[in-house]
Design a protein around this motif. Structure first.
Motif, PDB file in Angstrom:
ATOM      1  N   GLU A   1       0.433  -7.396   9.509  1.00 14.95           N
ATOM      2  CA  GLU A   1       1.039  -6.423   8.599  1.00 14.95           C
ATOM      3  C   GLU A   1       0.479  -6.625   7.197  1.00 14.95           C
ATOM      4  O   GLU A   1       0.378  -7.753   6.707  1.00 14.95           O
ATOM      5  N   TYR A   2       0.107  -5.519   6.554  1.00 14.44           N
ATOM      6  CA  TYR A   2      -0.371  -5.516   5.176  1.00 14.44           C
ATOM      7  C   TYR A   2       0.634  -4.697   4.368  1.00 14.44           C
ATOM      8  O   TYR A   2       0.859  -3.527   4.659  1.00 14.44           O
ATOM      9  N   ARG A   3       1.224  -5.309   3.355  1.00 14.78           N
ATOM     10  CA  ARG A   3       2.301  -4.635   2.638  1.00 14.78           C
ATOM     11  C   ARG A   3       2.311  -5.047   1.171  1.00 14.78           C
ATOM     12  O   ARG A   3       1.594  -5.969   0.758  1.00 14.78           O
TER      13      ARG A   3
ATOM     14  N   ARG B   1       4.008  -6.852  -1.840  1.00 10.54           N
ATOM     15  CA  ARG B   1       4.967  -7.919  -2.098  1.00 10.54           C
ATOM     16  C   ARG B   1       5.016  -8.198  -3.604  1.00 10.54           C
ATOM     17  O   ARG B   1       4.056  -7.955  -4.327  1.00 10.54           O
TER      18      ARG B   1
ATOM     19  N   TYR C   1       5.116   3.637   7.009  1.00 10.42           N
ATOM     20  CA  TYR C   1       4.359   2.731   7.875  1.00 10.42           C
ATOM     21  C   TYR C   1       3.177   3.478   8.472  1.00 10.42           C
ATOM     22  O   TYR C   1       3.301   4.644   8.865  1.00 10.42           O
TER      23      TYR C   1
ATOM     24  N   ASP D   1       8.695  -2.192  -1.933  1.00  6.42           N
ATOM     25  CA  ASP D   1       8.197  -2.347  -0.557  1.00  6.42           C
ATOM     26  C   ASP D   1       8.165  -0.973   0.113  1.00  6.42           C
ATOM     27  O   ASP D   1       8.983  -0.654   0.970  1.00  6.42           O
TER      28      ASP D   1
ATOM     29  N   LYS E   1      10.039   4.483   2.350  1.00 11.89           N
ATOM     30  CA  LYS E   1       8.990   3.605   2.865  1.00 11.89           C
ATOM     31  C   LYS E   1       8.173   4.273   3.969  1.00 11.89           C
ATOM     32  O   LYS E   1       8.708   4.979   4.826  1.00 11.89           O
TER      33      LYS E   1
ATOM     34  N   SER F   1       3.353   0.015   4.176  1.00 12.10           N
ATOM     35  CA  SER F   1       3.023  -1.064   5.104  1.00 12.10           C
ATOM     36  C   SER F   1       2.046  -0.548   6.157  1.00 12.10           C
ATOM     37  O   SER F   1       2.256   0.521   6.732  1.00 12.10           O
TER      38      SER F   1
ATOM     39  N   ILE G   1       0.263  -1.746   9.720  1.00 14.11           N
ATOM     40  CA  ILE G   1       0.298  -2.730  10.803  1.00 14.11           C
ATOM     41  C   ILE G   1      -0.874  -2.449  11.739  1.00 14.11           C
ATOM     42  O   ILE G   1      -1.018  -1.335  12.250  1.00 14.11           O
TER      43      ILE G   1
END
Length: 334
Positions: A187-189, A191, A168, A207, A166, A210, A212
């Motif tokens: 937060e944009y992730r 889903r 970020y 996931d 993952k 992400s 932020i």
């Protein structure tokens, strides 16, 4: 660091030119990074700062490659370095990360299994960049996608999609934030949404990206990420230490005090902008003077806490010694 060296640095600070360099330097320091991880990254919910520090891969924190006749600063030994700050492949756009590092994912790692999070930490002056104009969120998504794709290929020697970890991308935006968005964090992730039927697939398989976005605003009265970052940007070492509980090295304190002066131009511009909005010349002058005065007072106290003499502080801030002594007779700024 010798007191003479600190004095030379303080006397030669250029607040405009130092801004971007100062942001990048701070965001490569574990003392500043750890509280951000604690307050922003969901995977560290419930973890102590010491536990987060133990997860941090100190060798992976990026450090800009410098070609210079000058020796490397002695403070670099406690600044994290390692991962490439630039990514470029084929016809892809070249991008530079402010601070990029790996940190162990405590939710997925086990005794014999290491799973990392890949963190990109960006300090962004303007939330609405010009020339060209673009949404910060789109840039953040591009950065995090490139970071993910860089994990496979010739450079890493990995080709198995199962090895993807993952990523970020965290954007701290200081200026030009619309009023209704100030002091917000989003937060944009990725889903999962079942369209037909129900599925039960491991979240860690999708996931993987992400973004932020932290949008700064007026000074926050509540403790938390906005207050912490405001204290960082004005160089309030005493308040920063109430958030950063890991042990600070004395050299780092000195480095922070000098680096923070690079952020003071933000305060000056904010004061000037408030004056413009009022549409009166006296408003512009007052706003500018308030920003400059607040910056000078905080800088004086930072130098005083590092045992600078009154004479040395007076020379560094280009103010009479009586002015410096009057400031130090009052309570330290909050």
């Amino acid at each position: 660091m010798k007191i003479e060296t600190k004095y030379d640095i303080a006397s030669s600070v250029n607040i405009g030119a130092e801004y971007d360099k100062g942001v990048k330097k701070l965001f490569k320091s574990k003392e500043i990074i750890v509280p951000i991880m604690e307050m922003v990254i969901p995977e560290f919910e419930g973890c102590s700062q010491e536990e987060i520090l133990n997860c941090l891969d100190l060798a992976s924190i990026t450090s800009d490659e410098v070609v210079s006749d000058a020796p490397v600063s002695e403070t670099d030994e406690y600044r994290i370095r390692g991962e490439d700050t630039e990514l470029s492949g084929g016809s892809d756009k070249l991008i530079r990360f402010d601070s990029k590092f790996r940190i162990r994912n405590p939710k997925l790692s086990e005794e014999n299994i290491l799973v990392n999070l890949h963190i990109d930490l960006e300090g962004q002056k303007s939330y609405t960049p010009k020339n060209p104009t673009y949404p910060i969120i789109k840039r953040g998504l591009y950065y995090v996608a490139r970071d993910l794709s860089s994990q496979l290929g010739v450079t890493t020697g990995k080709t198995n999609y199962a090895d993807l970890e993952k990523c970020y991308s965290i954007w701290i935006c200081l200026e030009d934030v619309p009023v209704k968005l100030r002091n917000t964090m989003t937060e944009y992730r990725i889903r999962k949404e079942d369209i037909l039927g129900e599925t039960d697939e491991p979240e860690e398989d999708y996931d993987l990206m992400s973004v932020i976005v932290i949008r700064m605003g007026e000074k926050s009265e509540e403790r938390g990420i906005f207050d912490y970052l405001n204290q960082v940007f004005v160089g309030n070492i005493e308040e920063i230490e109430t958030y950063s509980h890991i042990e600070w090295e004395e050299e780092f304190k000195e480095d922070v005090a000098m680096t923070m002066t690079g952020f003071s131009d933000v305060l000056v511009r904010r004061g000037r902008e408030e004056g413009r909005k009022e549409g009166r010349e006296e408003g512009r002058i007052e706003g500018r003077e308030i920003g400059q005065e607040e910056t000078t007072v905080k800088f004086i106290w930072s130098l005083h806490e590092m045992d600078f003499t009154d004479d040395m502080i007076s020379e560094a801030v280009k103010r009479p010694i009586d002015y410096v002594q009057d400031i130090l007779k009052k309570d330290a700024p909050q």
